[in-house]
Design a protein around this motif. Structure first.
Motif, PDB file in Angstrom:
ATOM      1  N   ARG A 105       0.837  -1.198   0.000  1.00 33.30           N
ATOM      2  CA  ARG A 105       0.000   0.000   0.000  1.00 33.30           C
ATOM      3  C   ARG A 105       0.874   1.251   0.000  1.00 33.30           C
ATOM      4  NH1 ARG A 105      -5.358  -0.991   1.927  1.00 33.30           N
ATOM      5  NH2 ARG A 105      -6.043  -2.742   0.642  1.00 33.30           N
ATOM      6  N   ASN A 106       0.425   2.266  -0.726  1.00 36.42           N
ATOM      7  CA  ASN A 106       1.156   3.528  -0.740  1.00 36.42           C
ATOM      8  C   ASN A 106       1.337   4.053   0.681  1.00 36.42           C
ATOM      9  OD1 ASN A 106       1.108   3.365  -3.517  1.00 36.42           O
ATOM     10  ND2 ASN A 106      -0.546   4.856  -3.773  1.00 36.42           N
ATOM     11  N   ASP A 132      -3.199   6.587   0.133  1.00 41.43           N
ATOM     12  CA  ASP A 132      -4.040   7.254  -0.848  1.00 41.43           C
ATOM     13  C   ASP A 132      -3.779   6.695  -2.236  1.00 41.43           C
ATOM     14  OD1 ASP A 132      -5.270   9.090   0.927  1.00 41.43           O
ATOM     15  OD2 ASP A 132      -3.520  10.408   0.814  1.00 41.43           O
ATOM     16  N   PHE A 133      -4.795   6.739  -3.080  1.00 37.90           N
ATOM     17  CA  PHE A 133      -4.621   6.433  -4.492  1.00 37.90           C
ATOM     18  C   PHE A 133      -3.910   7.624  -5.124  1.00 37.90           C
ATOM     19  CE2 PHE A 133      -5.946   6.313  -8.938  1.00 37.90           C
ATOM     20  CZ  PHE A 133      -5.776   4.977  -9.254  1.00 37.90           C
ATOM     21  N   HIS A 164      -2.718   2.432  -6.064  1.00 39.98           N
ATOM     22  CA  HIS A 164      -2.917   2.491  -4.615  1.00 39.98           C
ATOM     23  C   HIS A 164      -1.914   1.593  -3.895  1.00 39.98           C
ATOM     24  CE1 HIS A 164      -5.054   1.833  -0.705  1.00 39.98           C
ATOM     25  NE2 HIS A 164      -5.444   3.074  -0.908  1.00 39.98           N
ATOM     26  N   ASP A 165      -1.370   0.631  -4.644  1.00 35.97           N
ATOM     27  CA  ASP A 165      -0.430  -0.326  -4.064  1.00 35.97           C
ATOM     28  C   ASP A 165       0.854  -0.329  -4.906  1.00 35.97           C
ATOM     29  OD1 ASP A 165      -2.177  -2.376  -2.058  1.00 35.97           O
ATOM     30  OD2 ASP A 165      -3.325  -1.289  -3.562  1.00 35.97           O
ATOM     31  N   ASN A 176       5.177   7.391  -3.387  1.00 32.52           N
ATOM     32  CA  ASN A 176       4.382   6.377  -2.695  1.00 32.52           C
ATOM     33  C   ASN A 176       5.116   5.669  -1.560  1.00 32.52           C
ATOM     34  OD1 ASN A 176       6.133   4.662  -4.072  1.00 32.52           O
ATOM     35  ND2 ASN A 176       4.676   4.360  -5.747  1.00 32.52           N
TER      36      ASN A 176
END
Length: 221
Positions: free
Chosen positions: A105-106, A110-111, A144-145, A173
């Motif tokens: 995940r970031n 957040d996306f 997002h990831d 990210n």
């Protein structure tokens, strides 16, 4: 140049990749369904597109990596066939073991969807040969990831062996050492989070991504 794009349930950038490949090569790529059991013969490049394969319900790329066709892709990569994984495709490559590390995940949870500055770290690959070492280019991300992580020994090895292809020139990210894309040790597999297929013609705002595909064409055509 004979190319193919693997399509998974949930893929949403497969057409973008196909359009970019046709634009540069002059030939429509084959669109291969994930549940196929055989790869066509004579492929020069296999593309794994961005999107949310299987809705990312288990873990990004984890289910797609176990599809019938991906077993054949792994075998083809082992024979030296170039494989390009973009965004979710990068996640699939790590889940198959074709590339090391994992996409988490970031850091900000957040996306992230915007143009980002990238540094070209190596030109010693068919994917990056059309760029200049140390050159900065602008290519969009949408993930997002995308937080690339690996143990320190793996990161050191990637750096020492010149397998870091692209690095973020800005914080994006939380990726370890700002890594945006990596190569396997044979340099025939590239995974990257940014989307070069989204910047291949002037209407996109710039054509920095086109050179990745043109470099491949120069080697494989």
């Amino acid at each position: 140049m004979k190319t193919a794009v693997v399509v998974f349930p949930g893929s949403n950038c497969d057409r973008d990749l196909a359009v970019a490949l046709e634009l540069v090569t002059g030939r429509k790529p084959l669109m291969l369904w994930h549940d196929d059991t055989d790869l066509p013969e004579g492929l020069d490049l296999i593309g794994l597109p961005g999107g949310f394969s299987y809705g990312d319900y288990l873990r990004s790329g984890a289910i797609a990596a176990r599809s019938s066709l991906m077993r054949e892709v792994v075998t083809a990569a082992g024979r030296g066939t170039p494989v390009l994984g973009i965004c979710n495709g990068f996640q699939v490559l790590t889940e198959t073991g074709l590339l090391p590390g994992a996409l988490m995940r970031n850091a900000g949870l957040d996306f992230v969807c915007r143009d980002v500055a990238l540094e070209v770290v190596t030109t010693d690959s068919p994917f990056t040969r059309a760029y200049g070492a140390g050159e900065h280019v602008s290519i969009p991300v949408a993930h997002h990831d995308g937080n690339f992580q690996a143990d320190p020994e793996t990161l050191d090895r990637l750096e020492q062996q010149g397998q870091v292809a692209f690095r973020y020139a800005e914080e994006v990210n939380g990726s370890a050492r700002n890594i945006a894309g990596i190569l396997n040790d044979r340099r025939n597999v590239l995974g990257l989070m940014p989307h070069p297929e989204r910047v291949v013609e002037p209407a996109h705002g710039n054509t920095a991504g086109r050179r990745l595909f043109e470099g491949l064409l120069g080697v494989l055509a």
